[in-house]
Design an enzyme around this catalytic site. Structure first.
Site: not given
Length: 697
Positions: A19, A22, A133
């Protein structure tokens, strides 16, 4: 990074995803010998000390969560400039991939997934952790159907200076809440707004707000109403649409107060009596705004001034005269009203005293024991009595039947309340948990609770769990039931991983073998393919497969190794040998077969010629080796007519250009039918005598 060990125990095996902040790798916990997921912070953030501290603090907070629908965090650590989080490794897919493959999902499946996400959020919110999220990319679905929410708390580690660089807002702008878009503090209800969007996408196959840029999408979250899901997918029940619309209200006061409330609504939304419920209505925020802009008519000068004229003055004089007349008889009328009221009060008081002194008539209390509650109420009402109901557990008296009453067999005044003790049926029991037990142990536990063995159905399915293990049960653990002998129990039991027959890859080209491995959901890495010289297989074809031989039982995902031919060995001797064939009798058709034994083939039917009527010459291509010579058998009408042996020395002589005797042995079986000669390999050759002169190869 692949092959590196972190913390002395986590070996990195391969990359599985990444992502903005990371990269996620598949790893092996060497100490516990289990697969884990290792999330490693990208290199551009390793020197931001504030970011690292928040990252570590939030990762440790997420590690405090322990819930079946939350990806477990096992460890957090740092090695040199590598900051990592070790998490539970989930074999399966993401909800995002499932939506791309199957959307719109079945309503039952979507509600089941949303319920599990709600359960995870409820657990996190109780631990003061806001996800921030929620999106399909962060929802994992295991092979057993278990939903797992990941990336808890990581969004909180993003500072205002890095949020644009990581791209987390851009990547999640389709899912965040209006308060997130405005930059105001986000809470539990922001996660529920995001979950509403996820449900919308699962059931319609598209996002509610789209735009040319992240800013335009954010503005739509703030300003535009969402298109109703049922207009996109009419198969969505109204009760489910109501849940989505409530979760996606722009005002937090109109959303669900907690994930628990939303989960309770999801658990009952598919019940028959709720599917057709009316559409939910919400107050328009503009109507609630007292300071909203209004359009009112303007005041004109003199619009409300009183205009007096002569006629109005005359009317006022006339009214004054009338008022004087009224005052002349007003007082006597007022005294008349007062006296009448006093007489009425006295009449009512006398009647009330008489009623209090009089002895009321009494009525008999009827016997309503063993009547249904409705019948008992009607019977008491016919005697002008009221019923006071109390419920008692009873295994003997049916539900809603009167067990006893108080009073009974006496006279009471009308309006008296008779207490009815009504049966609520047998005491409710809770279904015991048998998940993860062996089938025999599960059945034993259920029968001890009074459940009949014939009411227990078993559905065996292929799963990763150990064979003969109960995976799910219906009714679920803790669900209430009243009559154990009538309850029906369904157990889904693991049959172990699904197996099938291993296909035969020997003789296939490398590409054909790889395709067969992929089609059968097996694994073949480049490291597991080796190459060897071979007489038996031509270049590029599979010589050997292991550890599973053709026909062995194998499970999906098993790793396969192959040995592929790199061609003949250097010492191989390919030759072309002329062979004379002729019919049994000239002019009469015969069938001639050429049988070849050489370094490449064993008893190989090289060629079959039909309708041979005259003598011909056929070139036979063969391969000899230092360890094995070649033998050519010529059969005429299934009778061995000739045997030719070719040695490795014949190949060397031909290769060096010499024309010596080949050493080939040509047998004439006609001289001694049924006898057996021996070639240079010690192989039996049919025929009687043999000559050493041979034929030139």
């Amino acid at each position: 990074m692949i092959g590196r060990q972190l913390g002395g125990r986590y070996e990195i095996l391969g990359r599985v995803g990444g992502g903005g902040m990371a990269i996620v790798y598949k790893g092996l916990d060497i100490l516990l010998h289990r697969h884990v997921a290792v999330k490693i912070l990208r290199q551009q953030y390793v020197h931001d000390e504030e970011f690292i501290q928040r990252f570590r603090r939030e990762a440790q907070a997420a590690a405090s969560l322990s819930h079946p629908n939350v990806v477990s965090i096992y460890d957090v650590g740092q090695e040199e400039d590598v900051h990592y989080i070790v998490m539970e490794y989930i074999e399966g897919t993401t909800l995002n991939e499932l939506i791309k493959e199957k959307a719109p999902l079945q309503v039952e499946e979507a509600v089941h997934i949303a319920s599990q996400i709600c359960d995870a959020l409820d657990h996190a919110h109780h631990h003061q952790i806001i996800h921030r999220d929620i999106k399909p990319h962060n929802i994992l679905i295991g092979r057993n159907g278990r939903v797992k929410v990941t990336d808890f708390g990581i969004a909180r580690a993003v500072t205002s200076s890095t949020i644009t660089q990581t791209g987390s807002v851009v990547g999640s702008v389709h899912y965040f809440s209006p308060e997130h878009a405005k930059g105001t503090p986000t809470g539990e209800q922001s996660d529920l707004y995001s979950l509403g969007i996820v449900m919308y996408q699962m059931l319609t196959g598209r996002l509610p707000f789209l735009g040319e840029s992240p800013i335009s999408v954010a503005l739509k979250h703030l300003q535009e109403d969402v298109e109703e899901p049922r207009k996109v997918n009419p198969l969505i029940p109204q009760s489910v649409e109501n849940i989505i619309l409530r979760a996606m209200r722009k005002s937090t006061s109109e959303r669900y107060r907690s994930a628990k409330d939303m989960m309770n609504d999801l658990e009952s939304c598919l019940l028959p009596h709720r599917r057709g419920e009316p559409k939910a209505s919400f107050l328009d925020e503009d109507e609630l705004d007292e300071e909203r802009t209004l359009v009112i008519p303007a005041l004109r000068p003199g619009q409300y001034e009183a205009v007096r004229d002569e006629e109005e003055a005359d009317e006022e004089e006339e009214l004054t005269v009338k008022e004087k007349k009224k005052k002349s008889w007003g007082k006597p009328f007022a005294w008349f009203i007062i006296l009448t009221a006093m007489l009425g009060i006295m009449w009512y008081s006398v009647g009330y005293v008489k009623e209090m002194i009089a002895v009321p008539s009494e009525v008999d209390v009827p016997d309503v024991v063993n009547m249904t509650l409705d019948q008992a109420k009607q019977e008491l009402a016919s005697r002008q009595l009221e019923a006071l109901v109390e419920y008692l557990e009873s295994s003997d008296v049916p539900k809603d039947v009167v067990i006893r009453q108080n009073p009974s067999g006496m006279k009471v005044r009308p309006g008296y309340k008779v207490t009815l003790y009504v049966s609520e049926g047998p005491a409710k029991q809770k279904m015991p948990e048998v998940v993860k037990l062996k089938l025999s142990d599960a059945k034993e536990r259920l029968t001890k609770w009074g459940i009949k063995p014939e009411n227990i159905s078993v559905d065996p399915q292929f799963m990763d769990e150990e064979p003969d293990t109960v995976v799910t049960q219906t009714p679920g653990p803790g669900e209430e039931f009243t009559d154990p002998s009538a309850v029906m129990v369904k157990l889904i039991v693991s049959k172990g991983p699904e197996t099938f027959k291993m296909p035969n890859l020997i003789g296939k080209t490398e590409n054909e073998a790889r395709n067969m491995v992929m089609v059968n959901n097996l694994k073949l890495s480049n490291e597991n393919v080796s190459y060897e010289a071979s007489y038996k297989q031509t270049k590029g074809r599979v010589i050997e497969q292991f550890p599973y031989q053709p026909g062995d039982e194998v499970s999906p995902g098993a790793e396969i190794k192959l040995i592929v031919s790199s061609g003949f060995p250097e010492e191989a001797g390919p030759m072309s040998v002329p062979v004379t064939i002729k019919p049994t009798s000239e002019g009469k058709p015969s069938t001639v077969k050429i049988i070849l034994n050489d370094a490449q083939y064993d008893n190989f039917e090289y060629q079959t010629l039909n309708n041979v009527v005259k003598t011909e010459t056929l070139d036979v291509k063969l391969v000899v080796s230092p360890q094995k010579n070649a033998v050519i058998q010529v059969k005429v009408d299934n009778i061995i007519a000739e045997v030719i042996s070719v040695t490795y020395q014949d190949y060397l002589a031909q290769k060096n250009g010499a024309i010596p005797g080949t050493g080939a042995v040509k047998d004439a079986p006609a001289s001694a039918p049924g006898s057996m000669g021996t070639d240079n390999d010690g192989n039996g050759a049919a025929g009687g005598s043999s000559s050493t002169g041979g034929r030139q190869s």
